[in-house]
Structures are given as C-alpha cells and as structure tokens.
Design an enzyme around this catalytic site. Sequence first.
Site, PDB file in Angstrom:
ATOM      1  N   LYS A   1       0.849  -1.192   0.000  1.00 17.80           N
ATOM      2  CA  LYS A   1       0.000   0.000   0.000  1.00 17.80           C
ATOM      3  C   LYS A   1       0.886   1.243   0.000  1.00 17.80           C
ATOM      4  O   LYS A   1       2.049   1.222   0.400  1.00 17.80           O
ATOM      5  CB  LYS A   1      -0.928   0.028   1.215  1.00 17.80           C
ATOM      6  CG  LYS A   1      -0.230   0.120   2.583  1.00 17.80           C
ATOM      7  CD  LYS A   1       0.175   1.529   3.012  1.00 17.80           C
ATOM      8  CE  LYS A   1       0.924   1.528   4.325  1.00 17.80           C
ATOM      9  NZ  LYS A   1       1.528   2.840   4.656  1.00 17.80           N
TER      10      LYS A   1
ATOM     11  N   VAL B   1      11.237  -4.761   2.965  1.00 23.17           N
ATOM     12  CA  VAL B   1      10.940  -4.853   4.397  1.00 23.17           C
ATOM     13  C   VAL B   1      11.214  -3.507   5.069  1.00 23.17           C
ATOM     14  O   VAL B   1      12.137  -2.785   4.692  1.00 23.17           O
ATOM     15  CB  VAL B   1      11.797  -5.959   5.043  1.00 23.17           C
ATOM     16  CG1 VAL B   1      11.544  -6.041   6.544  1.00 23.17           C
ATOM     17  CG2 VAL B   1      11.501  -7.303   4.382  1.00 23.17           C
TER      18      VAL B   1
ATOM     19  N   ALA C   1       9.643  -0.669   4.976  1.00 15.51           N
ATOM     20  CA  ALA C   1       9.700   0.310   3.888  1.00 15.51           C
ATOM     21  C   ALA C   1       8.562   1.318   3.906  1.00 15.51           C
ATOM     22  O   ALA C   1       8.527   2.228   3.075  1.00 15.51           O
ATOM     23  CB  ALA C   1       9.690  -0.425   2.546  1.00 15.51           C
TER      24      ALA C   1
ATOM     25  N   ALA D   1       3.643  -1.511   4.185  1.00 17.95           N
ATOM     26  CA  ALA D   1       2.752  -2.466   4.865  1.00 17.95           C
ATOM     27  C   ALA D   1       2.932  -3.890   4.378  1.00 17.95           C
ATOM     28  O   ALA D   1       1.973  -4.666   4.335  1.00 17.95           O
ATOM     29  CB  ALA D   1       1.290  -2.042   4.731  1.00 17.95           C
ATOM     30  N   GLY D   2       4.158  -4.285   4.035  1.00 21.51           N
ATOM     31  CA  GLY D   2       4.390  -5.637   3.552  1.00 21.51           C
ATOM     32  C   GLY D   2       4.010  -6.697   4.566  1.00 21.51           C
ATOM     33  O   GLY D   2       3.299  -7.664   4.246  1.00 21.51           O
TER      34      GLY D   2
ATOM     35  N   SER E   1       2.005  -6.383   7.173  1.00 18.56           N
ATOM     36  CA  SER E   1       0.569  -6.303   7.429  1.00 18.56           C
ATOM     37  C   SER E   1      -0.227  -6.957   6.304  1.00 18.56           C
ATOM     38  O   SER E   1      -1.231  -7.638   6.543  1.00 18.56           O
ATOM     39  CB  SER E   1       0.134  -4.844   7.579  1.00 18.56           C
ATOM     40  OG  SER E   1       0.718  -4.257   8.722  1.00 18.56           O
TER      41      SER E   1
ATOM     42  N   ASP F   1      -2.360  -1.557  10.289  1.00 18.84           N
ATOM     43  CA  ASP F   1      -2.576  -1.558   8.840  1.00 18.84           C
ATOM     44  C   ASP F   1      -3.244  -2.833   8.334  1.00 18.84           C
ATOM     45  O   ASP F   1      -3.636  -2.899   7.164  1.00 18.84           O
ATOM     46  CB  ASP F   1      -1.245  -1.380   8.105  1.00 18.84           C
ATOM     47  CG  ASP F   1      -0.717   0.042   8.167  1.00 18.84           C
ATOM     48  OD1 ASP F   1      -1.526   0.970   8.400  1.00 18.84           O
ATOM     49  OD2 ASP F   1       0.493   0.234   7.965  1.00 18.84           O
TER      50      ASP F   1
END
Length: 288
Positions: free
Chosen positions: A10, A95, A97, A100-101, A103, A136
């Site tokens: 996102k 990661v 970043a 929201a990876g 999440s 998130d």
Amino acid sequence: MKCSIKAPAKINLSLDALRKRNDGFHEVEMIMTTVDLADRIDLTVTEDGTIKVDVSEGFVPNDHRNLAYQAAALLQARFNVKQGVFIYITKRIPVAAGLAGGSSDAAATLKGLNELWSLGLSLDELAIIGAEIGSDVSFCVYGGTALATGRGEIIQQIDSPPPCWVILAKPPIGVSTADVYKRLNVANVEHANTEAMIDAITKQDFKGICQNLHNVLESVTLDLYPEVRNIKEQMKRFGADGVLMSGSGPTVFGLVERESRLHRVYNGLRGFCSHVYAVRLIRSNNTC
C-alpha cells in the site's frame, strides 16, 4: 488443501496524525491505496496442528514475530481449529519500507485460512481480527482505496484514484515506525487536507490528487535520513507529477500520469537507488 494469494503493498496518498491517544497510539486520518507490487503467500493445511513459516528472504523472521504467523495463530486459537498450516512467503515488497508488507502478509493469511479452514468469516469480521495484529492489517484485508481513522483500523472504502503509474524508490535503510511517531509533534506540523484529497479522488482529478499529497511523518523521517530527502528531490527533478513518502518511510513514491514520462523517472532514479519499482494502482486484493 492449498491456497496461493497475493499480498499487495500500500501507499499513503495522505497521512495525518491528529493527536496522541491515551493508549499510546496516534489518532490518524489516512488515505491508503494498494499497488501491484505484491508478496505471494502459499498456504498448505497440515493435520499436526502446528504453524510453520518459511520466507524467501532470510532476514525476515519465520517465528512468532512474523505477522503472518500471528494471523494464523490468532485464528487457530480464536476458533479452536485443530489443523495447522505451513506458510511460505515469497517476498517482493521491501521490508521496513512504509509499504505495509508484513501487514499485507497477515491480511492475506487471514483471508486464505478463512477459506481453507472453512471459518465462514466476512471481510468485516476478518478486519476486526486483523486490527489485533497491527493497525494496517484491517486496511490490507479490504484492499482497494480507503480512509483509515482511529489508529488506522477503522476503514471506510472510497473510490479508487484514476489509473496512473506509481514509481517506488526505497533507499537501503530501515525506519522504525514507532520511533518516527515518538518524535512527531502534532502541534507543530502542517496537517493534511483529507477532505480535499477525497474530493479529488471522487472527481477523478489527477492534478488535484497530486496537489493534496501530504504526510505529516515526512518532516521527521526526512530530518533523520537525508537520503530519503534526496530521493524525493530527484524524483521531482525527473518529472513525477506528485511525490510523497509512504507511511513512516523510507520509501518514496511518485505518481506519473503519462507512460512516456514513466521511463525517464524510473531510469533516472536507478542511478540513485537500487530498489526502484514501476507499478500500477489496483482496486482490490485477490483471494484464493
């Protein structure tokens, strides 16, 4: 039984922090939207009742610290599921970043296991459960574009922005969201005009969207990490229509309306940053 599901990243088109809450979180107003940079979550049901996680990137935790693991454990305990699951995460989202990876991985796991374990939960119910894992996760359950309020877990879906390209550039650093919020002084920042952003999206006004991009956390992260400021300045110089840092950073994104300009921005940034992606906006998450 197996399931594969995408877990999209996102970006924040706007992020405002209104005040510090009694629970230690900030009251926020955020406009978030998903892009087609995504991790892949492969779920395989097991009969031994254990939860195991493996990740394509060795520096991502594969134990209880992993949000996908937490999502599976929460569902298993809440609904007294006797089966277990093997979760394999193919990472494409950088990661730490601001994308929201983790999440999104958790949200994808909730949605996939809802089907594999035949729990019959609605998206609304999964989003409520997701809020227990991270702020998130609720948004990532729904995907698309939404206004997030509360501490980020109250989701109101809105229209998607008009189609455009999104350039993502992440410097080789990680940023602690908790640390950034700790340093934020909400009384001393320029706040986002959330209503103006929603109006621009509703009218499909690309120029208006670019004009109302705003993130109150930028002032903190850009001061702490000059390389983030440099990427933002370079992205503007190469011709992105609108530029903003996503979340607490360090990823910076640029909105580009014309494909002819896309390559100039993308190629220019490759000289300053090794992690550069050209992606599109998407409207919703995939399910199994």
